[in-house]
Design a protein around this motif. Structure first.
Motif, short mmCIF file in Angstrom:
data_model
loop_
_atom_site.label_atom_id
_atom_site.label_comp_id
_atom_site.label_asym_id
_atom_site.label_seq_id
_atom_site.Cartn_x
_atom_site.Cartn_y
_atom_site.Cartn_z
N TYR A 67 10.69 -13.12 76.80
CA TYR A 67 11.46 -12.07 76.13
C TYR A 67 12.51 -12.69 75.22
O TYR A 67 12.70 -12.24 74.08
N ASP A 68 13.21 -13.71 75.70
CA ASP A 68 14.23 -14.39 74.88
C ASP A 68 13.63 -15.02 73.64
O ASP A 68 14.18 -14.92 72.55
N THR A 72 14.74 -11.86 71.08
CA THR A 72 16.20 -11.96 70.92
C THR A 72 16.62 -13.21 70.18
O THR A 72 15.85 -14.15 70.00
N LEU A 75 19.25 -17.06 73.28
CA LEU A 75 18.36 -17.62 74.30
C LEU A 75 19.07 -17.72 75.65
O LEU A 75 20.19 -18.20 75.74
N TYR A 78 18.22 -12.91 78.65
CA TYR A 78 17.24 -12.17 79.43
C TYR A 78 16.67 -13.04 80.55
O TYR A 78 16.38 -12.54 81.63
N GLN A 118 24.17 -6.74 79.83
CA GLN A 118 23.91 -7.00 78.41
C GLN A 118 25.09 -6.56 77.55
O GLN A 118 25.47 -7.26 76.61
#
Length: 174
Positions: A67-68, A72, A75, A78, A118
């Motif tokens: 996911y990172d 996103t 790093l 997530y 988050q």
């Protein structure tokens, strides 16, 4: 082959969460509510409850790292949070496994924790400039409602799949 079913389903919903879901959610400019799918959190919790905590932790680490890298710019955010959820919000006890509402409450608690984690992380580094009341109304509540509905819809089919995988594992170990 049954060992691959759960990772394939997790991967399928990972792709849906990040790409195809945006096609189905209406984007109205005058409507400020944000629906954020967190399907991976639901799967990490369910996998951990019905298997073990280390399995959930591994899924959290792997899915969080992917996911990172894919979605996103920050790093590790997530990766750490999914692993944390896979460790602290998983209760692989028979009483929890038998109670759907308890599992749903755990999923909701994990979703709220993740959204606030988050929000706090991005506010700390200066990427989030939304006030708390707006964040709670427009992001947390809608995200919890969406993902709770997803958890309710996916629970029984996923439970049947996990039971099948566990049964096949017992047959292989004989």
């Amino acid at each position: 082959m049954s060992r691959a079913y759960i990772p394939l389903i997790v991967f399928f919903f990972f792709v849906i969460e990040g790409t195809l879901f945006q096609l189905f959610v209406p984007h109205h400019h005058e409507w400020s509510y944000v629906f954020v799918p967190r399907f991976m959190i639901v799967f990490i919790i369910l996998i951990g409850i019905h298997f073990t905590r280390p399995v959930s932790l591994v899924y959290g680490l792997i899915v969080g790292a992917i996911y990172d890298v894919v979605y996103t710019q920050l790093l590790g955010a997530y990766l750490f949070s999914f692993a944390l959820i896979g460790y602290f919000f998983v209760f692989p006890y028979k009483r929890v496994q038998d109670m759907f509402l308890v599992q749903l409450a755990i999923i909701i608690a994990a979703l709220v924790f993740f959204e606030y984690y988050q929000y706090g992380l991005y506010a700390l580094i200066g990427l989030a400039d939304i006030e708390h009341r707006v964040f709670l109304q427009e992001r947390v509540l809608t995200s919890v409602v969406l993902n709770t509905a997803f958890a309710i819809l996916i629970y029984f089919p996923f439970l049947k799949l996990m039971q099948y995988v566990l049964k096949q594992e017992m047959v292989r170990n004989r």
